[in-house]
Design a protein around this motif. Structure first.
Motif, short mmCIF file in Angstrom:
data_model
loop_
_atom_site.label_atom_id
_atom_site.label_comp_id
_atom_site.label_asym_id
_atom_site.label_seq_id
_atom_site.Cartn_x
_atom_site.Cartn_y
_atom_site.Cartn_z
N GLY A 1 0.84 -1.20 0.00
CA GLY A 1 0.00 0.00 0.00
C GLY A 1 0.87 1.25 0.00
O GLY A 1 0.66 2.17 -0.80
N TRP A 2 1.88 1.26 0.86
CA TRP A 2 2.77 2.43 0.93
C TRP A 2 3.63 2.56 -0.30
O TRP A 2 3.91 3.67 -0.76
N VAL A 3 4.09 1.43 -0.86
CA VAL A 3 4.89 1.51 -2.09
C VAL A 3 4.04 2.15 -3.19
O VAL A 3 4.50 3.02 -3.94
N ALA A 4 2.75 1.76 -3.25
CA ALA A 4 1.86 2.33 -4.26
C ALA A 4 1.68 3.84 -4.04
O ALA A 4 1.55 4.60 -5.00
N PHE A 5 1.68 4.26 -2.79
CA PHE A 5 1.54 5.69 -2.48
C PHE A 5 2.78 6.47 -2.87
O PHE A 5 2.73 7.67 -3.10
N PHE A 6 3.92 5.78 -2.88
CA PHE A 6 5.19 6.45 -3.14
C PHE A 6 5.31 6.82 -4.62
O PHE A 6 5.91 7.82 -4.96
N TYR A 7 4.71 6.02 -5.49
CA TYR A 7 4.84 6.23 -6.94
C TYR A 7 3.56 6.75 -7.57
O TYR A 7 2.47 6.53 -7.05
N SER A 8 3.75 7.41 -8.72
CA SER A 8 2.58 7.89 -9.46
C SER A 8 2.54 7.24 -10.84
O SER A 8 1.69 7.54 -11.66
N THR A 9 3.51 6.36 -11.11
CA THR A 9 3.64 5.74 -12.43
C THR A 9 3.54 4.21 -12.30
O THR A 9 3.07 3.72 -11.28
N ALA A 10 4.01 3.47 -13.31
CA ALA A 10 3.84 2.01 -13.36
C ALA A 10 4.13 1.24 -12.06
O ALA A 10 3.37 0.34 -11.72
N PRO A 11 5.20 1.56 -11.32
CA PRO A 11 5.45 0.78 -10.10
C PRO A 11 4.27 0.81 -9.12
O PRO A 11 4.07 -0.14 -8.35
N SER A 12 3.49 1.88 -9.18
CA SER A 12 2.33 1.99 -8.29
C SER A 12 1.32 0.88 -8.63
O SER A 12 0.82 0.18 -7.75
N ARG A 13 1.06 0.71 -9.92
CA ARG A 13 0.09 -0.33 -10.35
C ARG A 13 0.62 -1.71 -9.99
O ARG A 13 -0.11 -2.54 -9.43
N ALA A 14 1.91 -1.96 -10.29
CA ALA A 14 2.49 -3.27 -10.00
C ALA A 14 2.30 -3.59 -8.52
O ALA A 14 1.87 -4.69 -8.14
N SER A 15 2.57 -2.61 -7.66
CA SER A 15 2.46 -2.82 -6.24
C SER A 15 0.99 -3.05 -5.85
O SER A 15 0.69 -3.87 -4.96
N LEU A 16 0.07 -2.34 -6.52
CA LEU A 16 -1.34 -2.48 -6.17
C LEU A 16 -1.91 -3.84 -6.56
O LEU A 16 -2.87 -4.32 -5.95
N ILE A 17 -1.33 -4.48 -7.57
CA ILE A 17 -1.80 -5.83 -7.93
C ILE A 17 -1.46 -6.78 -6.78
O ILE A 17 -2.33 -7.52 -6.29
N VAL A 18 -0.22 -6.71 -6.29
CA VAL A 18 0.17 -7.54 -5.15
C VAL A 18 -0.70 -7.18 -3.94
O VAL A 18 -1.16 -8.05 -3.19
N HIS A 19 -0.94 -5.87 -3.78
CA HIS A 19 -1.74 -5.36 -2.66
C HIS A 19 -3.15 -5.95 -2.66
O HIS A 19 -3.61 -6.51 -1.66
N ALA A 20 -3.81 -5.85 -3.80
CA ALA A 20 -5.19 -6.32 -3.89
C ALA A 20 -5.24 -7.83 -3.69
O ALA A 20 -6.12 -8.35 -2.98
N VAL A 21 -4.28 -8.55 -4.29
CA VAL A 21 -4.27 -10.01 -4.13
C VAL A 21 -4.07 -10.37 -2.65
O VAL A 21 -4.72 -11.28 -2.13
N SER A 22 -3.19 -9.64 -1.95
CA SER A 22 -3.02 -9.91 -0.51
C SER A 22 -4.33 -9.67 0.23
O SER A 22 -4.72 -10.45 1.10
N GLY A 23 -5.01 -8.56 -0.13
CA GLY A 23 -6.28 -8.23 0.52
C GLY A 23 -7.31 -9.34 0.31
O GLY A 23 -7.97 -9.78 1.26
N TYR A 24 -7.42 -9.81 -0.95
CA TYR A 24 -8.39 -10.88 -1.21
C TYR A 24 -7.96 -12.19 -0.56
O TYR A 24 -8.80 -13.01 -0.18
N GLY A 25 -6.65 -12.37 -0.39
CA GLY A 25 -6.14 -13.55 0.32
C GLY A 25 -6.63 -13.55 1.76
O GLY A 25 -7.05 -14.59 2.29
#
Ligand code: HEM
Ligand code: HEM
Ligand code: MTE
Ligand code: MO
Length: 334
Positions: free
Chosen positions: A20-44
């Motif tokens: 979540g914080w990594v996604a907040f740190f970026y405004s470009t592609a790394p933010s999305r990459a981090s959010l995919i892991v983030h959402a999958v963790s949340g659904y886990g």
């Protein structure tokens, strides 16, 4: 299964929090990459509910000291996950005076002490057996289920044309683009809008022992322009036309070393790599008109491709020093 479930929750909570914080740190592609892991963790975490319910029901019956704190923790995690999903689907983007994203992160922050207490008070022994083949199979099944839940959600949001389908890659929603009057005034945490007198205000640019002061009128004389997207971690973004002067033009020629320390009248500050100077705008105008106090009058920084919290308002000093640009907290504390 009991210990494995708790262990998996431990890993997923840590992963969700970090990404979540990594996604907040970026405004470009790394933010999305981090959010995919983030959402999958949340659904886990959600996917483990049936097993955790069994553990928790048994635990609650025992009435161990502090059992109620585990319930508060459960409520906070549930509130955070719910707000995250409401934000991502767009079903509910504001909750009273807060955005769903603010509730999402706020609940997660309040949950930290409860999480720490929970894992200490209810600690479980970690044995080598946890790395068995069976554990790995369970972990793969969990990741697969969570990944499927996440992708199904993303497809559903688009098929149902929910507002969530219009999110930017950071998850933010468009708000008032090209309508300066619609741009909200946002502070990171505690700053209040100062009122500065342009007649006495100066922008100090200091490189080593050389110092130069620019007046407001000096800066109004420049007309460098950039169209940039302010993407606030509160969950919205706004694309606007800004003008002012490229920061590099305010530096003595040949300034190539050190890092840029940009400071606000309020003490709020951010540090940038010197190489960025040509891409940072010291803005005096928004949509062709002078800034208003809320948006940073007399001047504010416009940092394209960086999250809103880098766009320092009410800039008064820019110091180039020898510290590396990563020598700062990743997020401000004020
Ligand atoms: C989403 C995260 C979690 C939630 C919502 C949650 C919730 C709960 C609740 C409500 C209880 C029953 C009340 C109590 O005994 O205090 C409980 C018990 C317990 N939890 Fe968690 N928990 C979570 C994560 C974890 C983690 C990460 C661990 C360990 C690393 C853990 C270990 C335990 C243990 C050992 C018990 C006691 C079970 C018993 O006494 O039979 N929990 N949890
Ligand atoms: C343990 C705590 C957390 C959990 C379990 C969690 C879980 C979730 C879930 C389930 C979603 C919805 C994902 C989707 O449906 O696409 C979500 C979205 C999001 N979360 Fe978290 N989250 C947590 C903490 C945080 C923190 C601390 C931050 C930021 C610092 C954060 C930032 C975000 C963002 C930006 C989104 C929106 C993603 C999008 O719309 O594409 N989360 N989170
Ligand atoms: N001095 C100062 N600058 C600041 C902030 C702050 O709290 N103090 N907040 C930042 C954040 S989080 C955002 S999103 C933008 C918001 O800019 P706006 O109010 O012009 O929309 O300003 C940034 N600049
Ligand atoms: Mo922000």
């Amino acid at each position: 299964m009991k210990r494995w479930t708790n262990l998996a929750l431990f890993v997923l909570l840590g992963l969700a929090f970090t990404t979540g914080w990594v996604a907040f740190f970026y405004s470009t592609a790394p933010s999305r990459a981090s959010l995919i892991v983030h959402a999958v963790s949340g659904y886990g975490i959600i996917a483990l509910t049936p097993w955790k319910t069994v553990i928790a029901t048994r635990g609650i019956r025992r009435r161990r000291p502090g059992w109620w704190a585990s319930l508060v923790f459960t409520l906070l995690v549930a509130a955070s996950v719910l707000a995250g999903i409401l934000h991502s689907t767009g079903l509910l983007v504001t909750v009273g005076p807060f955005s769903a994203m603010e509730v999402h992160v706020g609940a997660a922050l309040v949950a930290i002490p409860f999480a720490a207490w929970h894992v200490i008070a209810r600690r479980i022994p970690v044995r080598t057996v946890d790395l068995s083949r069976r554990s790995l199979l369970r972990a793969s099944a969990l990741v697969a289920t969570a990944g499927l839940a996440y992708s199904t959600g993303e497809v559903a949001v688009r098929l149902l044309r929910l507002p969530g389908s219009r999110r930017r890659l950071t998850g933010s929603y468009a708000y008032g683009s090209f309508q300066p009057a619609q741009l909200p005034v946002t502070q990171w945490l505690f700053d209040t809008v100062p009122s500065l007198d342009p007649a006495t205000w100066r922008l100090t640019v200091q490189v080593g022992t050389t110092m130069r002061q620019w007046t407001y009128d000096d800066l109004l004389g420049f007309d460098d322009r950039v169209r940039a997207t302010l993407d606030c971690t509160g969950g919205f973004y706004s694309t606007q036309d800004w003008s002012g002067v490229w920061l590099s033009r305010l530096l003595p020629p040949g300034t190539v070393e050190g890092s840029l320390h940009v400071r606000s009248f309020t003490g709020y500050d951010r540090r940038f790599a010197i190489e960025e100077a040509g891409r940072l705008l010291v803005a005096t105008r928004l949509g062709g008109a002078p800034l208003d106090p809320g948006h940073g009058f007399p001047v504010r920084l416009v940092a394209p491709d960086r999250r809103g919290y880098w766009w320092v308002k009410w800039v008064t000093t820019i110091v180039i020093d020898d510290l590396p640009d990563w020598w700062q907290l990743p997020f401000p504390l004020q």
